[in-house]
Design a protein around this motif. Structure first.
Motif, mmCIF file in Angstrom:
data_model
loop_
_atom_site.group_PDB
_atom_site.id
_atom_site.type_symbol
_atom_site.label_atom_id
_atom_site.label_comp_id
_atom_site.label_asym_id
_atom_site.label_seq_id
_atom_site.Cartn_x
_atom_site.Cartn_y
_atom_site.Cartn_z
ATOM 1 N N VAL A 65 0.853 -1.184 0.000
ATOM 2 C CA VAL A 65 0.000 0.000 0.000
ATOM 3 C C VAL A 65 0.889 1.234 0.000
ATOM 4 N N ASN A 66 0.609 2.180 -0.905
ATOM 5 C CA ASN A 66 1.347 3.433 -0.995
ATOM 6 C C ASN A 66 0.509 4.518 -0.325
ATOM 7 N N LEU A 67 1.064 5.159 0.708
ATOM 8 C CA LEU A 67 0.334 6.172 1.477
ATOM 9 C C LEU A 67 1.067 7.504 1.487
ATOM 10 N N THR A 68 0.273 8.565 1.574
ATOM 11 C CA THR A 68 0.801 9.900 1.805
ATOM 12 C C THR A 68 0.011 10.509 2.958
ATOM 13 N N ALA A 69 0.705 10.996 3.975
ATOM 14 C CA ALA A 69 0.065 11.654 5.118
ATOM 15 C C ALA A 69 0.504 13.110 5.139
ATOM 16 N N GLU A 70 -0.455 13.999 5.411
ATOM 17 C CA GLU A 70 -0.177 15.423 5.518
ATOM 18 C C GLU A 70 -0.493 15.872 6.935
ATOM 19 N N ASN A 71 0.410 16.616 7.534
ATOM 20 C CA ASN A 71 0.235 17.114 8.894
ATOM 21 C C ASN A 71 -0.422 18.487 8.850
ATOM 22 N N ASN A 72 -1.705 18.535 9.215
ATOM 23 C CA ASN A 72 -2.450 19.794 9.231
ATOM 24 C C ASN A 72 -2.514 20.410 10.622
ATOM 25 N N SER B 246 -5.066 4.218 12.336
ATOM 26 C CA SER B 246 -5.487 4.743 13.635
ATOM 27 C C SER B 246 -4.270 5.184 14.432
ATOM 28 N N ASP B 247 -4.534 5.971 15.448
ATOM 29 C CA ASP B 247 -3.517 6.390 16.401
ATOM 30 C C ASP B 247 -3.801 5.627 17.687
ATOM 31 N N PRO B 248 -2.870 4.788 18.150
ATOM 32 C CA PRO B 248 -3.152 3.984 19.340
ATOM 33 C C PRO B 248 -3.392 4.807 20.601
ATOM 34 N N PHE B 249 -3.061 6.096 20.574
ATOM 35 C CA PHE B 249 -3.226 6.950 21.748
ATOM 36 C C PHE B 249 -4.473 7.819 21.674
ATOM 37 N N LYS B 250 -5.251 7.671 20.581
ATOM 38 C CA LYS B 250 -6.471 8.455 20.403
ATOM 39 C C LYS B 250 -7.582 7.538 19.914
ATOM 40 N N SER B 251 -8.831 7.981 20.024
ATOM 41 C CA SER B 251 -9.948 7.180 19.542
ATOM 42 C C SER B 251 -10.223 7.498 18.077
ATOM 43 N N GLY B 252 -10.922 6.583 17.409
ATOM 44 C CA GLY B 252 -11.296 6.768 16.011
ATOM 45 C C GLY B 252 -10.258 6.197 15.069
ATOM 46 N N LYS B 253 -10.708 5.952 13.829
ATOM 47 C CA LYS B 253 -9.804 5.469 12.803
ATOM 48 C C LYS B 253 -10.376 5.796 11.439
ATOM 49 N N ALA B 254 -9.511 5.791 10.437
ATOM 50 C CA ALA B 254 -9.914 5.950 9.045
ATOM 51 C C ALA B 254 -9.834 4.580 8.390
ATOM 52 N N ILE B 255 -10.822 4.269 7.531
ATOM 53 C CA ILE B 255 -10.868 2.974 6.862
ATOM 54 C C ILE B 255 -11.080 3.198 5.367
ATOM 55 N N TRP B 256 -10.221 2.565 4.555
ATOM 56 C CA TRP B 256 -10.369 2.597 3.109
ATOM 57 C C TRP B 256 -10.660 1.190 2.621
ATOM 58 N N LYS B 257 -11.688 1.037 1.793
ATOM 59 C CA LYS B 257 -12.020 -0.252 1.197
ATOM 60 C C LYS B 257 -11.253 -0.397 -0.108
ATOM 61 N N ILE B 258 -10.636 -1.579 -0.318
ATOM 62 C CA ILE B 258 -9.824 -1.838 -1.494
ATOM 63 C C ILE B 258 -10.326 -3.115 -2.164
ATOM 64 N N PRO B 259 -11.085 -3.007 -3.257
ATOM 65 C CA PRO B 259 -11.497 -4.215 -3.985
ATOM 66 C C PRO B 259 -10.279 -4.895 -4.614
ATOM 67 N N ALA B 260 -10.242 -6.210 -4.617
ATOM 68 C CA ALA B 260 -9.105 -6.958 -5.152
ATOM 69 C C ALA B 260 -8.837 -6.607 -6.612
ATOM 70 N N GLU B 261 -9.893 -6.320 -7.392
ATOM 71 C CA GLU B 261 -9.675 -6.009 -8.811
ATOM 72 C C GLU B 261 -8.980 -4.664 -9.015
ATOM 73 N N LYS B 262 -8.859 -3.859 -7.979
ATOM 74 C CA LYS B 262 -8.167 -2.567 -8.068
ATOM 75 C C LYS B 262 -6.670 -2.698 -7.761
ATOM 76 N N LEU B 263 -6.220 -3.876 -7.336
ATOM 77 C CA LEU B 263 -4.805 -4.076 -7.025
ATOM 78 C C LEU B 263 -3.997 -4.180 -8.319
ATOM 79 N N SER B 264 -2.838 -3.551 -8.365
ATOM 80 C CA SER B 264 -1.936 -3.653 -9.510
ATOM 81 C C SER B 264 -1.078 -4.889 -9.352
ATOM 82 N N LYS B 265 -0.721 -5.484 -10.436
ATOM 83 C CA LYS B 265 0.171 -6.666 -10.395
ATOM 84 C C LYS B 265 1.600 -6.241 -10.562
#
Length: 107
Positions: free
Chosen positions: A16-23, A88-107
């Protein structure tokens, strides 16, 4: 994905390729081991694995206010119709969830 010595214990590697921005006004720390997990369609959870080749940069480090961090996280997972990436942040509540269908995976 991976080098000559990398063989998945399950069916495949998913990277998984991720980019996080600190706001915020404070420095933030990202950890692929503590902040991210991948779940399959049956709800089984997988944490990051280590690959000797094929990963550009780990998603680990500190992000200064207004800055970004980009990286890749490899997982050793069984084949599934879909996956969910949980952040998620283990020190805070809540989380973000992204659904990834298998057909969207690159080989």
């Amino acid at each position: 994905m991976g080098g000559d010595f990398d063989e998945p214990e399950n069916d495949q590697f998913v990277v998984v390729n991720l980019t996080a921005e600190n706001n915020t006004d404070e420095e933030q720390t990202m950890s692929s081991m503590m902040n991210v997990e991948l779940k399959d369609v049956d709800g089984y959870s997988y944490t990051t694995t280590i690959l000797t080749e094929g990963v550009k940069a780990q998603f680990d480090g500190t992000i200064e206010p207004g800055g970004t961090l980009r990286g890749e996280i490899p997982f050793d997972v069984p084949e599934s119709d879909s996956y969910e990436l949980h952040f998620s942040d283990p020190f805070k509540s809540g989380k973000a969830i992204w659904k990834i269908p298998a057909e969207k995976l690159s080989k």
